[in-house]
Design a protein around this motif. Structure first.
Motif, PDB file in Angstrom:
ATOM      1  N   SER A  42      46.952   3.625  19.364  1.00 50.49           N
ATOM      2  CA  SER A  42      47.499   3.373  18.030  1.00 50.49           C
ATOM      3  C   SER A  42      48.814   2.623  18.160  1.00 50.49           C
ATOM      4  O   SER A  42      49.423   2.590  19.229  1.00 50.49           O
ATOM      5  CB  SER A  42      47.716   4.684  17.269  1.00 50.49           C
ATOM      6  OG  SER A  42      48.748   5.441  17.858  1.00 50.49           O
ATOM      7  N   GLY A  62      53.907   5.244  15.613  1.00 47.26           N
ATOM      8  CA  GLY A  62      54.173   5.822  14.309  1.00 47.26           C
ATOM      9  C   GLY A  62      53.024   5.745  13.321  1.00 47.26           C
ATOM     10  O   GLY A  62      53.120   6.286  12.230  1.00 47.26           O
ATOM     11  N   GLU A  63      51.921   5.115  13.676  1.00 47.41           N
ATOM     12  CA  GLU A  63      50.769   5.026  12.771  1.00 47.41           C
ATOM     13  C   GLU A  63      49.824   6.198  12.998  1.00 47.41           C
ATOM     14  O   GLU A  63      49.688   6.684  14.113  1.00 47.41           O
ATOM     15  CB  GLU A  63      50.008   3.712  12.969  1.00 47.41           C
ATOM     16  CG  GLU A  63      50.696   2.519  12.367  1.00 47.41           C
ATOM     17  CD  GLU A  63      49.789   1.297  12.329  1.00 47.41           C
ATOM     18  OE1 GLU A  63      48.596   1.405  12.682  1.00 47.41           O
ATOM     19  OE2 GLU A  63      50.286   0.234  11.943  1.00 47.41           O
ATOM     20  N   ASP A  64      49.172   6.626  11.927  1.00 44.05           N
ATOM     21  CA  ASP A  64      48.228   7.732  12.021  1.00 44.05           C
ATOM     22  C   ASP A  64      46.840   7.279  12.475  1.00 44.05           C
ATOM     23  O   ASP A  64      46.070   8.087  12.989  1.00 44.05           O
ATOM     24  CB  ASP A  64      48.098   8.443  10.671  1.00 44.05           C
ATOM     25  CG  ASP A  64      49.371   9.193  10.302  1.00 44.05           C
ATOM     26  OD1 ASP A  64      50.111   9.606  11.220  1.00 44.05           O
ATOM     27  OD2 ASP A  64      49.620   9.366   9.096  1.00 44.05           O
ATOM     28  N   SER A  65      46.520   6.011  12.284  1.00 43.92           N
ATOM     29  CA  SER A  65      45.190   5.508  12.648  1.00 43.92           C
ATOM     30  C   SER A  65      45.066   5.356  14.156  1.00 43.92           C
ATOM     31  O   SER A  65      45.838   4.645  14.782  1.00 43.92           O
ATOM     32  CB  SER A  65      44.931   4.149  11.992  1.00 43.92           C
ATOM     33  OG  SER A  65      44.937   4.267  10.594  1.00 43.92           O
ATOM     34  N   ILE A  66      44.091   6.048  14.724  1.00 47.30           N
ATOM     35  CA  ILE A  66      43.821   5.966  16.151  1.00 47.30           C
ATOM     36  C   ILE A  66      42.494   5.250  16.341  1.00 47.30           C
ATOM     37  O   ILE A  66      41.496   5.592  15.707  1.00 47.30           O
ATOM     38  CB  ILE A  66      43.762   7.365  16.802  1.00 47.30           C
ATOM     39  CG1 ILE A  66      45.087   8.097  16.620  1.00 47.30           C
ATOM     40  CG2 ILE A  66      43.401   7.254  18.280  1.00 47.30           C
ATOM     41  CD1 ILE A  66      45.060   9.541  17.077  1.00 47.30           C
ATOM     42  N   GLU A  96      50.720   3.419  21.500  1.00 46.63           N
ATOM     43  CA  GLU A  96      50.580   4.813  21.894  1.00 46.63           C
ATOM     44  C   GLU A  96      49.177   5.057  22.432  1.00 46.63           C
ATOM     45  O   GLU A  96      48.200   4.533  21.889  1.00 46.63           O
ATOM     46  CB  GLU A  96      50.855   5.738  20.708  1.00 46.63           C
ATOM     47  CG  GLU A  96      52.292   5.645  20.238  1.00 46.63           C
ATOM     48  CD  GLU A  96      52.593   6.523  19.038  1.00 46.63           C
ATOM     49  OE1 GLU A  96      51.667   7.162  18.490  1.00 46.63           O
ATOM     50  OE2 GLU A  96      53.773   6.569  18.644  1.00 46.63           O
ATOM     51  N   HIS A 150      46.407   7.989  23.255  1.00 48.26           N
ATOM     52  CA  HIS A 150      46.041   9.354  22.875  1.00 48.26           C
ATOM     53  C   HIS A 150      44.906   9.803  23.790  1.00 48.26           C
ATOM     54  O   HIS A 150      43.855   9.167  23.842  1.00 48.26           O
ATOM     55  CB  HIS A 150      45.589   9.403  21.418  1.00 48.26           C
ATOM     56  CG  HIS A 150      46.625   8.876  20.479  1.00 48.26           C
ATOM     57  ND1 HIS A 150      47.522   9.691  19.847  1.00 48.26           N
ATOM     58  CD2 HIS A 150      46.919   7.613  20.097  1.00 48.26           C
ATOM     59  CE1 HIS A 150      48.330   8.952  19.101  1.00 48.26           C
ATOM     60  NE2 HIS A 150      47.979   7.691  19.237  1.00 48.26           N
ATOM     61  N   GLU A 193      50.367  19.847  24.570  1.00 51.16           N
ATOM     62  CA  GLU A 193      50.800  18.493  24.236  1.00 51.16           C
ATOM     63  C   GLU A 193      51.806  18.039  25.271  1.00 51.16           C
ATOM     64  O   GLU A 193      52.580  18.838  25.799  1.00 51.16           O
ATOM     65  CB  GLU A 193      51.443  18.490  22.848  1.00 51.16           C
ATOM     66  CG  GLU A 193      51.780  17.132  22.344  1.00 51.16           C
ATOM     67  CD  GLU A 193      52.253  17.151  20.907  1.00 51.16           C
ATOM     68  OE1 GLU A 193      53.373  16.672  20.669  1.00 51.16           O
ATOM     69  OE2 GLU A 193      51.521  17.655  20.033  1.00 51.16           O
TER      70      GLU A 193
END
Length: 87
Positions: A24, A27-31, A57, A59, A68
């Motif tokens: 991603s 800071g964006e939520d879309s993965i 990022e 994940h 985490e």
């Protein structure tokens, strides 16, 4: 491939067939998942715009329970890559 190789070399008891690997923008939520449940999920061409940016990022979900971690890394230089290819 290198991410899976690193997981395999670790002491984590992860099973390749359940691992999720996604990318991603910071800071964006879309993965955008390259791998879901051990299977290719998104074509490389769709991931390239994200992974070509200066920052992104990664994940990684091993599906081993709660936990985490955060890791900060930098890009490899072209000379480093050439050295490791044996050129």
């Amino acid at each position: 491939g290198r991410i899976l190789a690193a997981v395999g070399a670790s002491r984590a008891r992860a099973a390749e067939e359940v691992i999720d690997i996604g990318y991603s923008r910071p800071g964006e939520d879309s993965i955008y998942y390259a791998l879901r449940a051990g299977q290719v999920s998104t074509p490389l061409e769709a991931l390239t715009p994200i992974t070509s940016e200066k920052e992104f990022e990664l994940h990684l979900d091993l599906h081993l329970g709660e936990g985490e971690a955060h890791l900060y890394a930098s890009d490899l230089t072209e000379a480093y890559v050439d050295f490791n290819k044996g050129e």
